[in-house]
Every structure is written in C-alpha cells, then in structure tokens.
Scaffold this motif. Sequence first.
Motif, PDB file in Angstrom:
ATOM      1  N   UNK A 131       0.831  -1.201   0.000  1.00 17.96           N
ATOM      2  CA  UNK A 131       0.000   0.000   0.000  1.00 17.96           C
ATOM      3  C   UNK A 131       0.867   1.253   0.000  1.00 17.96           C
ATOM      4  N   UNK A 132       0.597   2.134  -0.961  1.00 18.78           N
ATOM      5  CA  UNK A 132       1.221   3.460  -0.965  1.00 18.78           C
ATOM      6  C   UNK A 132       0.395   4.358  -0.057  1.00 18.78           C
ATOM      7  N   UNK A 133       0.924   4.679   1.098  1.00 20.87           N
ATOM      8  CA  UNK A 133       0.141   5.344   2.149  1.00 20.87           C
ATOM      9  C   UNK A 133       0.349   6.846   2.232  1.00 20.87           C
ATOM     10  N   UNK A 134       1.198   7.407   1.377  1.00 21.31           N
ATOM     11  CA  UNK A 134       1.579   8.817   1.532  1.00 21.31           C
ATOM     12  C   UNK A 134       1.135   9.698   0.373  1.00 21.31           C
ATOM     13  N   UNK A 135      -0.002   9.401  -0.241  1.00 15.59           N
ATOM     14  CA  UNK A 135      -0.413  10.206  -1.392  1.00 15.59           C
ATOM     15  C   UNK A 135      -1.459  11.263  -1.055  1.00 15.59           C
ATOM     16  N   UNK A 136      -1.758  11.473   0.243  1.00 18.46           N
ATOM     17  CA  UNK A 136      -2.714  12.511   0.643  1.00 18.46           C
ATOM     18  C   UNK A 136      -1.962  13.688   1.245  1.00 18.46           C
ATOM     19  N   UNK A 137      -2.195  14.892   0.699  1.00 20.28           N
ATOM     20  CA  UNK A 137      -1.478  16.085   1.150  1.00 20.28           C
ATOM     21  C   UNK A 137      -2.324  16.992   2.034  1.00 20.28           C
ATOM     22  N   UNK A 138      -3.617  16.741   2.135  1.00 14.89           N
ATOM     23  CA  UNK A 138      -4.486  17.619   2.905  1.00 14.89           C
ATOM     24  C   UNK A 138      -4.443  17.327   4.394  1.00 14.89           C
ATOM     25  N   UNK A 139      -5.247  18.074   5.137  1.00 19.42           N
ATOM     26  CA  UNK A 139      -5.364  17.886   6.578  1.00 19.42           C
ATOM     27  C   UNK A 139      -6.533  16.964   6.888  1.00 19.42           C
ATOM     28  N   UNK A 140      -6.508  16.356   8.066  1.00 21.28           N
ATOM     29  CA  UNK A 140      -7.587  15.465   8.465  1.00 21.28           C
ATOM     30  C   UNK A 140      -8.885  16.231   8.677  1.00 21.28           C
ATOM     31  N   UNK A 141      -8.786  17.446   9.212  1.00 24.76           N
ATOM     32  CA  UNK A 141      -9.952  18.299   9.446  1.00 24.76           C
ATOM     33  C   UNK A 141      -9.829  19.555   8.601  1.00 24.76           C
ATOM     34  N   UNK A 152     -18.666  14.016  16.650  1.00 28.22           N
ATOM     35  CA  UNK A 152     -19.961  13.941  15.983  1.00 28.22           C
ATOM     36  C   UNK A 152     -19.812  13.552  14.509  1.00 28.22           C
ATOM     37  N   UNK A 153     -20.840  12.868  13.999  1.00 25.97           N
ATOM     38  CA  UNK A 153     -20.783  12.354  12.641  1.00 25.97           C
ATOM     39  C   UNK A 153     -20.617  13.458  11.594  1.00 25.97           C
ATOM     40  N   UNK A 154     -21.122  14.649  11.865  1.00 22.54           N
ATOM     41  CA  UNK A 154     -21.042  15.692  10.844  1.00 22.54           C
ATOM     42  C   UNK A 154     -19.623  16.217  10.670  1.00 22.54           C
ATOM     43  N   UNK A 155     -18.664  15.744  11.503  1.00 26.11           N
ATOM     44  CA  UNK A 155     -17.283  16.203  11.356  1.00 26.11           C
ATOM     45  C   UNK A 155     -16.341  14.997  11.413  1.00 26.11           C
ATOM     46  N   UNK A 156     -16.296  14.285  10.304  1.00 22.63           N
ATOM     47  CA  UNK A 156     -15.479  13.080  10.191  1.00 22.63           C
ATOM     48  C   UNK A 156     -14.138  13.426   9.548  1.00 22.63           C
ATOM     49  N   UNK A 157     -13.073  12.769   9.981  1.00 25.10           N
ATOM     50  CA  UNK A 157     -11.755  13.020   9.404  1.00 25.10           C
ATOM     51  C   UNK A 157     -11.695  12.577   7.944  1.00 25.10           C
ATOM     52  N   UNK A 158     -10.864  13.265   7.173  1.00 22.41           N
ATOM     53  CA  UNK A 158     -10.730  13.025   5.736  1.00 22.41           C
ATOM     54  C   UNK A 158      -9.454  12.247   5.431  1.00 22.41           C
ATOM     55  N   UNK A 159      -9.390  11.643   4.245  1.00 19.45           N
ATOM     56  CA  UNK A 159      -8.167  10.940   3.897  1.00 19.45           C
ATOM     57  C   UNK A 159      -8.224  10.288   2.534  1.00 19.45           C
ATOM     58  N   UNK A 160      -7.118   9.595   2.179  1.00 19.09           N
ATOM     59  CA  UNK A 160      -6.985   8.971   0.858  1.00 19.09           C
ATOM     60  C   UNK A 160      -7.687   7.626   0.778  1.00 19.09           C
ATOM     61  N   UNK A 161      -7.749   6.914   1.896  1.00 16.68           N
ATOM     62  CA  UNK A 161      -8.327   5.569   1.882  1.00 16.68           C
ATOM     63  C   UNK A 161      -9.247   5.395   3.092  1.00 16.68           C
ATOM     64  N   UNK A 286      -3.277  13.625  -3.576  1.00 13.56           N
ATOM     65  CA  UNK A 286      -4.661  13.981  -3.291  1.00 13.56           C
ATOM     66  C   UNK A 286      -4.740  15.184  -2.378  1.00 13.56           C
ATOM     67  N   UNK A 287      -5.589  16.127  -2.737  1.00 18.30           N
ATOM     68  CA  UNK A 287      -5.834  17.306  -1.912  1.00 18.30           C
ATOM     69  C   UNK A 287      -7.049  18.025  -2.474  1.00 18.30           C
TER      70      UNK A 287
END
Length: 423
Positions: A131-141, A152-161, A286-287
Amino acid sequence: MWKWFFVVFLGFMMMGCGTTKKLTSQHKIDSLITTIWEQNHFIGFLVVDPVTKDTLYSLNAEKYFTPASTAKIFTLYTALQHLPDRIPTLKYIRRNDTLYFEGTGDPTLLHPYFKDSTAIDFLKQNKHLVWHSDNYEGNLLGPGWAVEDYQYYFQVERGALPLYGNVVTVYQADSLQVVPTFFKDKVVLLNYPLNREETSNTFYYDASRGDTVAIPYRTDSVLTLKLLENVLRKKIGRTTKLPDGEKSILYGGNTDSVYKRMMHESDNFLADQLLILSSSTLSNTLDGNKAREFILENQLSDIQQPPRWVDGSGLSRYNLFTPESMVLVLGKLYTEIPKNRLFHLFPAIEDSDNPEGEALSPSKPFVYAKSGSVGNNYSLNGYVVTKSGRTLIFSFMNNHFTKPASEIRAEVMQVLKRIRDRY
C-alpha cells in the motif's frame, strides 16, 4: 409580518408589467426588507430565468454570505466535471506477483450505507499487496472546523483511503453490535457526555438508548493498515512511493448514488471526500484544495465574485459565497445536466412549509434546492418550478439572524410559493 409579505408579493406580481413597474416593484421590496429584515439580519436574494436570462429580482446578490451546506452545490458541480459514472476506487501497478495500490479518496469503501466492497474483493485476489500510504497532502480536518465537534458524525476526518466511512457504528440488537468489529473492545458501555475521547479511540455508548450512533474515529496510516489487514486476513506491506509506470484504475459504485446522498442527507464526509476524489483525476497526490483551485480557474473562471471556498461540505464558517455565484453554478448545472437527473440529485420540496424535505404533503414538488444551516445562518439555493411550467433559478441567503431558524425557513417558502404562483 403578513403585511410585509403582502407588499413583497404585490411587488412580484407587478414584475413583467413593464420596465418602470419592475423598477418600482424592486424599490418597494428593497425598502421593506431594509426596514423590517435588515435591522435584524442580512439578506441576499436573486431570481433568474435561465432561458431568457432575465433577472426577476436581485437584492445584495453580489455580497458575500456564509453558505453553510449550500457550498455542496459547488462540490457537486466539481465532482460532475471530474468524475466518471463509476467511482475510481483504487489506483494500482503490478510488478510480478505483487500489487502496489493507493487510495483515491473514495468514501464508499465498506461505508455503513453504501457497503461497497469492490476494492476489498479485488485486493483479495492478489497474493502480495503493498500500500502506498503517503499520497494525501491535505489535513484530516478542514480549516475553521470546531475542535469540540470531533466526536460527531457531521465532522469526520478526511483521507486517501477511508474505511467504514471513517466512523464506528454502534447499536444494540440481541447484543452490542460494533462495526468494524476491530473497535469492539474500545467501546465502553456507559452513560457518558462524550461519544469518544478527544485524543484516543475510546468510545462510549449508553446501551439503554436503543438507537444507532456513528462516531468518528481518529485515523492514521497505521490504523488504516490494521483495518485493511483485518478485513483481508493477510499482511500488507507499505511504501512511500509507487513503482514507476502507468497506473491502472479500479472502478467501483455509481457516482450519482454518492451525489444524491450528499445532497439529500447533507453528508459532510461525502462532500469533502468527493473533492479529494476529484483531485485524484488531476494529479498523483490527493488534496481537495487542488480540485477547488482547478475548477475556479477553469470551468468557473467567469464568476464575478470569486468565493472564499475552504471545504467541500460548507462546515467551515470561513466559506463565503455570493447569491450571484450560486445562481451562476446552478445555471451551469441546469444547462449541462439533463433536468430529470439534476432534479433527482437535489432534494425536492413540496407544497409545505418545511424546506428540509420532511413530512411532505402528497402534492407535486415545486422546489428542488439545497438548504444550509449553521448557527444564525440559513440559505436555500436551487430551482423553483412555476405553475406556468417555467423553471427559475434562485439563491436566498440569510445571515446573522437571532430569531428561530424555523421562522426564516417559513418566510423563504412563502416567497417561493408566490413566485411559483405568479410566474
């Protein structure tokens, strides 16, 4: 209040009776809104005929407002411009008996609603995985998201996978059910004011409550790897760089199903992931910022008041949009997407005082629009179908009011009903 509505609606009825009458009508409505509404809050309102290009009414249309979830209209347009009919769920390269893969931001993988397992089924077919795990450049929030809303569900962390929608789903059946089961030992049965500890994946659930709770979990690459290994039942390697060569793309579920749920349920997680997913078509990293910048510089370069657009969901109060820019994007959607498909993606509002689309009467819908609410702000942007068969585009934005939002929603609907009846 009803006296004001009478004059507002009279003003609308006077439109179409000549240029002088239109200007007089506009002036009367402006003066009344100034004396009755602006003393309490700020209003922007624009109504346009997309066929004739006539502006039927305009008030503060070039001013900036906090859009809340109506920012998802821009996200929808961006995704429709960049994504195919099927979701690009993984990118991969084969080298001998090893499959190297990376995420694209696809939010549906093992999601509690979509339950898509396309990528899992595909990965199971391969003997060795890396797995290539380092292709996301954005922030989790996102910028401007409230720290205290982490649970809360309306504020879920973001990511590549993202897996399982990046949430732990907990409910009580014959016994306690936890999805994914990986977190079952992390759920404490306790009546507690928090759903989760801020800095750890320790969750709390009151078994007596009887409902289903979706609690965001803290994400990182180590945890994602463990979750993948758990569901695939095999070890997975990690790399910081894919081998050189052209990547193949694995396609998953239907994109319209994601768009519809984002718009109808106002799902913030889906919205932000759709921007990340869109960025996967533009570069190797990804961003969501890249997708926003690209669409504003290209397909939306004709916006006269460029928005301050910081997330896909509209959760951030940093977002600023004008009614004019909203109507422009709604107009592009109306021109580029078949009406049946477009109206299927937007929530339908019937002849009811409830613009959230709930408890609707059996009458035919006449408004197809996305609403957005955040403390002291409410907007409704979309399409109104008149009794004569015309489709008009509108943006109705309200910021900084102190009275109940339900009153604002009712007032907005009364105006839209009059537009429907008059035009």
